[in-house]
Motif scaffolding. Structure first.
Motif, PDB file in Angstrom:
ATOM      1  N   LEU B  34      38.125   6.219   9.205  1.00 52.16           N
ATOM      2  CA  LEU B  34      37.964   6.317   7.753  1.00 52.16           C
ATOM      3  C   LEU B  34      38.459   5.053   7.053  1.00 52.16           C
ATOM      4  O   LEU B  34      37.922   4.663   6.011  1.00 52.16           O
ATOM      5  CB  LEU B  34      38.693   7.556   7.214  1.00 52.16           C
ATOM      6  CG  LEU B  34      38.066   8.898   7.620  1.00 52.16           C
ATOM      7  CD1 LEU B  34      38.835  10.051   7.003  1.00 52.16           C
ATOM      8  CD2 LEU B  34      36.599   8.973   7.204  1.00 52.16           C
ATOM      9  N   VAL B  35      39.474   4.391   7.629  1.00 50.43           N
ATOM     10  CA  VAL B  35      39.943   3.132   7.044  1.00 50.43           C
ATOM     11  C   VAL B  35      38.827   2.087   7.095  1.00 50.43           C
ATOM     12  O   VAL B  35      38.602   1.345   6.130  1.00 50.43           O
ATOM     13  CB  VAL B  35      41.211   2.625   7.772  1.00 50.43           C
ATOM     14  CG1 VAL B  35      41.513   1.181   7.405  1.00 50.43           C
ATOM     15  CG2 VAL B  35      42.403   3.505   7.422  1.00 50.43           C
ATOM     16  N   VAL B  38      36.632   2.872   4.299  1.00 46.85           N
ATOM     17  CA  VAL B  38      37.199   2.423   3.026  1.00 46.85           C
ATOM     18  C   VAL B  38      36.845   0.950   2.812  1.00 46.85           C
ATOM     19  O   VAL B  38      36.421   0.538   1.725  1.00 46.85           O
ATOM     20  CB  VAL B  38      38.738   2.609   3.005  1.00 46.85           C
ATOM     21  CG1 VAL B  38      39.363   1.898   1.814  1.00 46.85           C
ATOM     22  CG2 VAL B  38      39.101   4.091   2.966  1.00 46.85           C
ATOM     23  N   MET B  39      36.974   0.133   3.873  1.00 38.67           N
ATOM     24  CA  MET B  39      36.660  -1.283   3.746  1.00 38.67           C
ATOM     25  C   MET B  39      35.169  -1.482   3.521  1.00 38.67           C
ATOM     26  O   MET B  39      34.749  -2.351   2.762  1.00 38.67           O
ATOM     27  CB  MET B  39      37.106  -2.049   5.002  1.00 38.67           C
ATOM     28  CG  MET B  39      38.578  -1.959   5.317  1.00 38.67           C
ATOM     29  SD  MET B  39      39.623  -2.275   3.887  1.00 38.67           S
ATOM     30  CE  MET B  39      39.482  -4.038   3.742  1.00 38.67           C
ATOM     31  N   GLY B  42      34.469  -0.490   0.161  1.00 36.09           N
ATOM     32  CA  GLY B  42      35.270  -1.405  -0.657  1.00 36.09           C
ATOM     33  C   GLY B  42      34.502  -2.670  -1.001  1.00 36.09           C
ATOM     34  O   GLY B  42      34.581  -3.168  -2.130  1.00 36.09           O
ATOM     35  N   GLY B  43      33.715  -3.192  -0.058  1.00 40.32           N
ATOM     36  CA  GLY B  43      32.927  -4.389  -0.311  1.00 40.32           C
ATOM     37  C   GLY B  43      31.940  -4.170  -1.441  1.00 40.32           C
ATOM     38  O   GLY B  43      31.780  -5.018  -2.334  1.00 40.32           O
ATOM     39  N   LEU B  46      33.781  -3.947  -4.707  1.00 36.86           N
ATOM     40  CA  LEU B  46      34.209  -5.282  -5.124  1.00 36.86           C
ATOM     41  C   LEU B  46      33.046  -6.014  -5.799  1.00 36.86           C
ATOM     42  O   LEU B  46      33.220  -6.625  -6.867  1.00 36.86           O
ATOM     43  CB  LEU B  46      34.710  -6.061  -3.906  1.00 36.86           C
ATOM     44  CG  LEU B  46      35.260  -7.458  -4.172  1.00 36.86           C
ATOM     45  CD1 LEU B  46      36.371  -7.412  -5.207  1.00 36.86           C
ATOM     46  CD2 LEU B  46      35.770  -8.074  -2.881  1.00 36.86           C
ATOM     47  N   ILE B  49      32.708  -4.648  -9.217  1.00 35.12           N
ATOM     48  CA  ILE B  49      33.746  -5.120 -10.152  1.00 35.12           C
ATOM     49  C   ILE B  49      33.402  -6.518 -10.663  1.00 35.12           C
ATOM     50  O   ILE B  49      33.466  -6.801 -11.861  1.00 35.12           O
ATOM     51  CB  ILE B  49      35.136  -5.130  -9.460  1.00 35.12           C
ATOM     52  CG1 ILE B  49      35.580  -3.708  -9.120  1.00 35.12           C
ATOM     53  CG2 ILE B  49      36.170  -5.794 -10.362  1.00 35.12           C
ATOM     54  CD1 ILE B  49      36.789  -3.661  -8.207  1.00 35.12           C
ATOM     55  N   ILE B  50      32.988  -7.408  -9.726  1.00 37.95           N
ATOM     56  CA  ILE B  50      32.707  -8.788 -10.117  1.00 37.95           C
ATOM     57  C   ILE B  50      31.535  -8.849 -11.100  1.00 37.95           C
ATOM     58  O   ILE B  50      31.620  -9.488 -12.153  1.00 37.95           O
ATOM     59  CB  ILE B  50      32.421  -9.645  -8.864  1.00 37.95           C
ATOM     60  CG1 ILE B  50      33.712  -9.820  -8.065  1.00 37.95           C
ATOM     61  CG2 ILE B  50      31.843 -11.000  -9.259  1.00 37.95           C
ATOM     62  CD1 ILE B  50      33.501 -10.364  -6.675  1.00 37.95           C
ATOM     63  N   ARG B  52      30.241  -6.398 -12.931  1.00 38.23           N
ATOM     64  CA  ARG B  52      30.497  -5.719 -14.200  1.00 38.23           C
ATOM     65  C   ARG B  52      31.350  -6.614 -15.092  1.00 38.23           C
ATOM     66  O   ARG B  52      31.168  -6.652 -16.312  1.00 38.23           O
ATOM     67  CB  ARG B  52      31.206  -4.385 -13.956  1.00 38.23           C
ATOM     68  CG  ARG B  52      31.421  -3.643 -15.255  1.00 38.23           C
ATOM     69  CD  ARG B  52      31.980  -2.255 -15.044  1.00 38.23           C
ATOM     70  NE  ARG B  52      32.580  -1.728 -16.259  1.00 38.23           N
ATOM     71  CZ  ARG B  52      33.290  -0.624 -16.310  1.00 38.23           C
ATOM     72  NH1 ARG B  52      33.484   0.082 -15.220  1.00 38.23           N
ATOM     73  NH2 ARG B  52      33.805  -0.218 -17.436  1.00 38.23           N
ATOM     74  N   PHE B 217      36.066  12.616   2.662  1.00 40.47           N
ATOM     75  CA  PHE B 217      36.034  11.184   2.364  1.00 40.47           C
ATOM     76  C   PHE B 217      34.775  10.841   1.572  1.00 40.47           C
ATOM     77  O   PHE B 217      34.825  10.101   0.579  1.00 40.47           O
ATOM     78  CB  PHE B 217      36.088  10.348   3.650  1.00 40.47           C
ATOM     79  CG  PHE B 217      35.842   8.891   3.386  1.00 40.47           C
ATOM     80  CD1 PHE B 217      36.848   8.084   2.901  1.00 40.47           C
ATOM     81  CD2 PHE B 217      34.576   8.340   3.570  1.00 40.47           C
ATOM     82  CE1 PHE B 217      36.612   6.754   2.597  1.00 40.47           C
ATOM     83  CE2 PHE B 217      34.332   7.014   3.273  1.00 40.47           C
ATOM     84  CZ  PHE B 217      35.351   6.216   2.787  1.00 40.47           C
ATOM     85  N   ILE B 220      35.217  11.734  -1.898  1.00 41.26           N
ATOM     86  CA  ILE B 220      36.062  10.784  -2.633  1.00 41.26           C
ATOM     87  C   ILE B 220      35.236   9.593  -3.119  1.00 41.26           C
ATOM     88  O   ILE B 220      35.387   9.132  -4.250  1.00 41.26           O
ATOM     89  CB  ILE B 220      37.236  10.304  -1.743  1.00 41.26           C
ATOM     90  CG1 ILE B 220      38.228  11.452  -1.556  1.00 41.26           C
ATOM     91  CG2 ILE B 220      37.931   9.096  -2.369  1.00 41.26           C
ATOM     92  CD1 ILE B 220      39.361  11.122  -0.627  1.00 41.26           C
ATOM     93  N   PHE B 224      34.540   8.277  -7.254  1.00 45.74           N
ATOM     94  CA  PHE B 224      34.608   6.969  -7.906  1.00 45.74           C
ATOM     95  C   PHE B 224      33.237   6.532  -8.426  1.00 45.74           C
ATOM     96  O   PHE B 224      33.139   5.901  -9.479  1.00 45.74           O
ATOM     97  CB  PHE B 224      35.169   5.913  -6.948  1.00 45.74           C
ATOM     98  CG  PHE B 224      36.662   6.011  -6.790  1.00 45.74           C
ATOM     99  CD1 PHE B 224      37.508   5.437  -7.722  1.00 45.74           C
ATOM    100  CD2 PHE B 224      37.224   6.715  -5.734  1.00 45.74           C
ATOM    101  CE1 PHE B 224      38.884   5.545  -7.608  1.00 45.74           C
ATOM    102  CE2 PHE B 224      38.599   6.832  -5.608  1.00 45.74           C
ATOM    103  CZ  PHE B 224      39.429   6.247  -6.545  1.00 45.74           C
ATOM    104  N   LEU B 228      32.038   5.251 -12.475  1.00 44.25           N
ATOM    105  CA  LEU B 228      31.721   3.816 -12.496  1.00 44.25           C
ATOM    106  C   LEU B 228      30.239   3.560 -12.754  1.00 44.25           C
ATOM    107  O   LEU B 228      29.885   2.555 -13.368  1.00 44.25           O
ATOM    108  CB  LEU B 228      32.149   3.148 -11.191  1.00 44.25           C
ATOM    109  CG  LEU B 228      33.655   3.065 -10.948  1.00 44.25           C
ATOM    110  CD1 LEU B 228      33.953   2.358  -9.646  1.00 44.25           C
ATOM    111  CD2 LEU B 228      34.343   2.331 -12.098  1.00 44.25           C
TER     112      LEU B 228
END
Lengths: 99, 237
Positions: B34-35, B38-39, B42-43, B46, B49-50, B52, B217, B220, B224, B228
């Motif tokens: 699961l980690v 997450v990564m 996560g990409g 990211l 975010i950039i 937006r 997961f 989750i 988000f 968003l």
């Protein structure tokens, strides 16, 4: 450490909290709060995710080693976001002389 | 005597001392996976975010054209499916086969409902020409968006290319999430078959427990995605 059987009552309580928070996040999004909109939305999302991780995913009753794994995952995610944004946010701060 | 009995239990793999150690190893392994998930997501977050940060106006206006009601219903559907999955895990822990199968099937029904609603939304986007591709027969168009008209004048002017970037991220993020749901349905099908054959006992039900971690997961990620993608333009009217 023996397996901790979580009572369905806990699951229903967490479920109710998740539904309420979903309604709250939609209601707040309709208001124009400027920058606070994003902060409120992310705070609610983080609270919801934490509830799911701790109760639905049983991390609250898991071993310390599991906590380290879970924490490491989100810590590395934070590194990725912070370092990348520190690049994007500071572009143009320094002018580099062309050769 | 009790120890030799446990050591020869058919559900206990020979390289583990006892069920506790076996369960612990399974949970850790699942979290390691699961980690990586997450990564992986996560990409995408990211990138979101950039862009937006670069195009805040276009992201708000594009988000405003999404169907918030369907996104909201889908959020509730997924939360319900997480509850039924958690209850399935509970019934596997106390060793009740019938409710275990029922709650696994309920989780599948809710997961399928999510995908159907998502499909209806994708079709809406297709009709509105909001899929960010450029083919001779079909290409991304912003002028003709559905929410235009009634309150078009109140929305700020936008750059089409930047709006297209929002939709690129929308389809990438929800698409990869939907793929995880499809995989989840496949896993649940396997669990139902195993449960019906009576393969799970209070001592051994790791497949149910670990698949539950996966399912939650994926929930989750959607927790988000919903604010968003769907809600950042909700205040524009």
């Amino acid at each position: 450490m023996r397996e901790h059987v979580v009572s369905p009552r806990v699951y229903f309580a967490v479920f109710a909290a998740l539904v309420v928070l979903t309604v709250v996040t939609w209601s707040v999004a309709k208001l124009d709060l400027g920058k606070m909109n994003a902060i409120v939305a992310l705070t609610i999302a983080v609270i919801k995710a934490t509830l799911v991780v701790l109760y639905f995913m049983h991390v609250r009753w898991s071993s310390r080693l599991t906590w380290v794994f879970v924490g490491a995952g989100f810590f590395w995610l934070a590194i990725m976001v912070t370092l990348t944004l520190s690049d994007y946010a500071t572009r143009g701060w320094v002018t580099i002389a062309s050769p | 005597m009790a120890e030799t009995q446990i050591a020869t239990h058919e559900a206990l793999a020979h390289h583990f001392d006892d069920f506790e150690q076996q369960r612990e190893a399974g949970t850790l392994g699942m979290w390691a996976f699961l980690v990586t998930e997450v990564m992986f997501f996560g990409g995408l977050f990211l990138a979101y975010i950039i862009y937006r940060g670069k195009y805040p106006v276009e992201f708000a206006v594009a988000s405003n054209s999404l169907n918030v009601t369907m996104g909201f219903i889908n959020t509730l559907v997924l939360i319900c499916s997480s509850l039924t999955m958690a209850l399935a895990v509970y019934y596997s822990e106390i060793g009740k086969r019938k409710p275990l199968v029922v709650f696994l099937l309920l989780t599948m029904v809710l997961g399928a409902a999510f995908l159907v609603i998502k499909g209806v939304e994708y079709h809406e986007k297709y009709v509105e020409h909001h899929i960010p591709v450029r083919f001779p027969t079909y290409e991304f168009r912003w002028e003709a968006h559905a929410n235009a008209g009634a309150h078009e004048a109140s929305l700020p002017p936008v750059d089409t290319g930047r709006v297209e970037m929002f939709f690129w991220l929308y389809f990438a993020m929800t698409g990869v999430h939907a793929l995880h749901m499809v995989i989840g349905l496949g896993i649940l099908t396997t669990l139902v078959i195993m449960a019906r054959r009576g393969r799970f006992t209070p001592e051994y039900h790791s497949p149910v427990e670990l698949s539950g971690l996966y399912w939650h997961f994926v929930d989750i990620v959607w927790i988000f995605l919903f604010p968003l993608l769907y809600l950042i333009g909700a205040h524009l009217h």
